[in-house]
Write an enzyme that holds these catalytic residues in place. Sequence first.
Site, PDB file in Angstrom:
ATOM      1  N   THR A 109       2.061   0.720  -5.321  1.00 56.74           N
ATOM      2  CA  THR A 109       1.357  -0.417  -4.730  1.00 56.74           C
ATOM      3  C   THR A 109       1.456  -1.630  -5.636  1.00 56.74           C
ATOM      4  O   THR A 109       1.783  -2.739  -5.195  1.00 56.74           O
ATOM      5  CB  THR A 109      -0.120  -0.049  -4.491  1.00 56.74           C
ATOM      6  OG1 THR A 109      -0.177   1.054  -3.580  1.00 56.74           O
ATOM      7  CG2 THR A 109      -0.888  -1.220  -3.911  1.00 56.74           C
ATOM      8  N   SER A 152       0.851  -1.191   0.000  1.00 52.36           N
ATOM      9  CA  SER A 152       0.000   0.000   0.000  1.00 52.36           C
ATOM     10  C   SER A 152       0.879   1.230   0.000  1.00 52.36           C
ATOM     11  O   SER A 152       2.021   1.197   0.451  1.00 52.36           O
ATOM     12  CB  SER A 152      -0.924   0.022   1.224  1.00 52.36           C
ATOM     13  OG  SER A 152      -0.193   0.280   2.396  1.00 52.36           O
ATOM     14  N   CYS A 153       0.349   2.325  -0.547  1.00 50.98           N
ATOM     15  CA  CYS A 153       1.036   3.612  -0.488  1.00 50.98           C
ATOM     16  C   CYS A 153      -0.007   4.689  -0.239  1.00 50.98           C
ATOM     17  O   CYS A 153      -1.169   4.528  -0.621  1.00 50.98           O
ATOM     18  CB  CYS A 153       1.833   3.892  -1.764  1.00 50.98           C
ATOM     19  SG  CYS A 153       0.884   3.737  -3.287  1.00 50.98           S
ATOM     20  N   PRO A 154       0.357   5.797   0.396  1.00 51.75           N
ATOM     21  CA  PRO A 154      -0.631   6.785   0.805  1.00 51.75           C
ATOM     22  C   PRO A 154      -1.250   7.563  -0.345  1.00 51.75           C
ATOM     23  O   PRO A 154      -2.380   8.018  -0.235  1.00 51.75           O
ATOM     24  CB  PRO A 154       0.162   7.711   1.733  1.00 51.75           C
ATOM     25  CG  PRO A 154       1.576   7.550   1.320  1.00 51.75           C
ATOM     26  CD  PRO A 154       1.709   6.124   0.872  1.00 51.75           C
ATOM     27  N   THR A 155      -0.530   7.768  -1.455  1.00 44.49           N
ATOM     28  CA  THR A 155      -1.081   8.493  -2.593  1.00 44.49           C
ATOM     29  C   THR A 155      -0.736   7.742  -3.857  1.00 44.49           C
ATOM     30  O   THR A 155       0.279   7.061  -3.943  1.00 44.49           O
ATOM     31  CB  THR A 155      -0.503   9.918  -2.700  1.00 44.49           C
ATOM     32  OG1 THR A 155       0.920   9.832  -2.795  1.00 44.49           O
ATOM     33  CG2 THR A 155      -0.869  10.733  -1.476  1.00 44.49           C
TER      34      THR A 155
END
Length: 650
Positions: free
Chosen positions: A180, A172-175
Site C-alpha cells: 500500500t 490498498s492491498c488485502p493483507t
Amino acid sequence: MSLSSITTNKLIVLDADWESREKILDELARRLYEEGKITDKTAFLDAVWLRENLSETGFEQGIAIPHGKSLAVPAPAFAVARLKHPVDDWPTMDGEDNVDLVFLLAVPEGDDDGHLKLLSTLSLTLMQEENVYALKRAADPVSFLTLLDSPAHRADTPPLAQHARSLIVITSCPTGIAHTYMAAEALEKAGAARGIRVLSEKQGASGTEDEVTPEEIRAADGVIFAASLPPKGKGRFNGKPYLCVPVSEPLRDADGVISRFLTAPEGIVQDDTQSAPVSASKSLSGRLYQGVSSGISYMIPVIVAAGLMIGVAQLLAGAFGVTNPADARYATSDNRLLETAHGLSLYGTMIMKFMYPVFAAYMAWSIADRPGLVPGFIGGAFAGGLHYTFWSIDGGIPSGFLGALILGMAAGLIADALNRHIHLHKHLQAMKPMLIVPGLTVLLLFFLNSGFVDPVFGGLNQALQGFIIEHGRSSALLLSVIIASLTAFDLGGPVNKSAGAIAIGLAADHIFPLTPRVLAIVIPPIGIGLATLIDRFIVHRRVFDDSLRVTGTTSLILGFLAIGEGAIPFMLKNPLITITLNILGAVLGSVIAIQLGSVQWYPLPAVWGWPLVENLPAYLCGMGVGIAFIAISNVLVRYYFIKHGTLKID
C-alpha cells in the site's frame, strides 16, 4: 519516526555469511534478545515464522522485511543483516527469490500504530533505488544508520510549478501494508519527475490514511486506483477521469501507470450510488476474478467465526463424552457446560448459514458496486437454502457453492447492466438505486434460481444422494470410495451431509464402519492448508494468492477439529482443481487405511476421536498419505497452470 532510535549499532550486521532464511532469522533474533529488545527469543521467532507463512516478506532489489508481533517485544525495534551472498530460499514479490538485505522488525503485541509506522517508514525509505544502493555499500553500522535517517533524494526531480497538474492516487492491498505504502510512494516519485503533484490516500491495514480533502479532489485532474480490492468512497470522485490497476503495478512501472492515465484513462467515475463501479471497463473475466477474490476475502471471517464456535462447543461437550452437542436433549441439560456447548454449536451452525450470502453479496458488490450488494446477498441466501427454511419446505436441497458462484455473478452483472443502461430524468434518479435496479435484479434472480440453479444443482445433489442410498450395501471397497468421494465433494455441503446420513445409518446398524467418512472430513482441509505452507519449498514460488494463504492456515487448524468449511474458499476460486484433488486424496487415504485394517465406528473425526480408532497407526498412515497427496498435487497442478498462463494469482 527516527529509525536509529529503535535499534543499535550491534543490531546492524554487515557482510554476514549466513546462507539460509532460517539462519538469518535465528541470528538476528538472538541479537535482539541479547540487546534486550525481546524477552523471549523462541516466542518471537514463532511469531516471525507465523507471519512468513502468510505471504512474502521479500520485495524487489533483494530486500526482505520479515516481522513479528509478540508479547515478548516490549517496544518496537529492528535488526539488519547485509549478506555477502544472496540467499535463494526467500520468496520475493518479483519472483527472483534472491535476498541480500534483511530488516527484521520486532513489534509489541497490540501495537498496531507502532507496527504500521515502522513498516511504512522503512518501506518508503527503501522505495528509492539510490537509498538501497547506498545501504548495500555502507562502510560500517554508523554510516548505515545515518543513511536510514537521512535518505537520499533524487537530484533530478524537477520542482513543481505553482499551478502544476495534480493527481490523486488511492492504494490498498488485502493483507499487510507494505505494498500500500510502496505503491503510493512509487507513483508520487513518478509524478514528481513529470512535474505532477500526486496526492496519495492509503487504504491500508489500519484504515484510511492521508485522506484527500474535497478541495484536493476538486483541483485534481483525475484519480488512479491502485488497489487489489474495490477502493472505498469512489463516489467522492464523481466526474473525474480514472485508471484502475493492481496495487503491484506501480511497483513495476509507476511512470507507465501515470502515462496510461494521461493518454488513455479508463473512463469517468460516476456517483457511488448510481453508477457502474470503477472496474466496469475491465474484461468480463477480470471482473469475475476480482469478484470471486472479494467475495472470498469477506467470507473468510464468517467461516472462521462459525468454526470457532462449533469447535469450542465440541471441546466442551467432548469433556463429558458427548459427541453431538447440537442434540436437542442438551438444550435444557442440568449440566450448564453441556447446555452452553449446545447453544454454541447451534450458534456456529447459524453463522455458517451466512457464508454463501456474504460471499455472493460481496462478489456482486465488486462487479456492480453498491447496486449489486443486496441482490447478491439474496442470491447467496438461495444458494445456502435459506428459502427452504423460511418457506417451510422439507427436504429441499440447496445449490451450495456452485449456486453461490452463479447467483453472485448474475446479481453483479444484472445490477451493473441495469445501472448503466437505465437513464431517468434527473428528478427521478433517486428511484434507480433504491427501487428499479435492486427490484428488477432480485426479480430476475428469483426466476434464475427457480428455473435453473435449484433444479440443476439441487437436482444434481439429490441424484448423488440417491446414488449413495442405492449403493449403500455394496462391497466394502466400493462403498468406501463412494462415501469418501461424496464426503469430500462439497466440504460440509448437502452432498457431504447426504453421505454422512447414509454412513452413520450403516454404522448405527453395525453394517459398515465410519472410517472412510471421518477420514474424508479431515483430509481435504488439512491437505489444502498444508499446500499453502509448502508450495515455496516444492516449486520455489507461491502458487496461492495472499487471501488463500491466510485461509490455508485457518483451514489447516479447522481440519484437525473436523471442520471442512475452512477449505471452501479454495473450491470457490478454483473448483475444478480443488474438488478433483480433494476427492482423489480422500479416496486414497480412506482406501489405504481400510486395507491396512483401520476401523472407526464413532462419528468423531476430530483429533480427540483418534484414541477410539481401532488400529490407529493404519488410520494415521492413510490420513497422512491422503493429506500429502492433496498438498503436493495442489502445488504441482497449480504451478503447471500458472506456468502455462491458465491460472493467475494476485
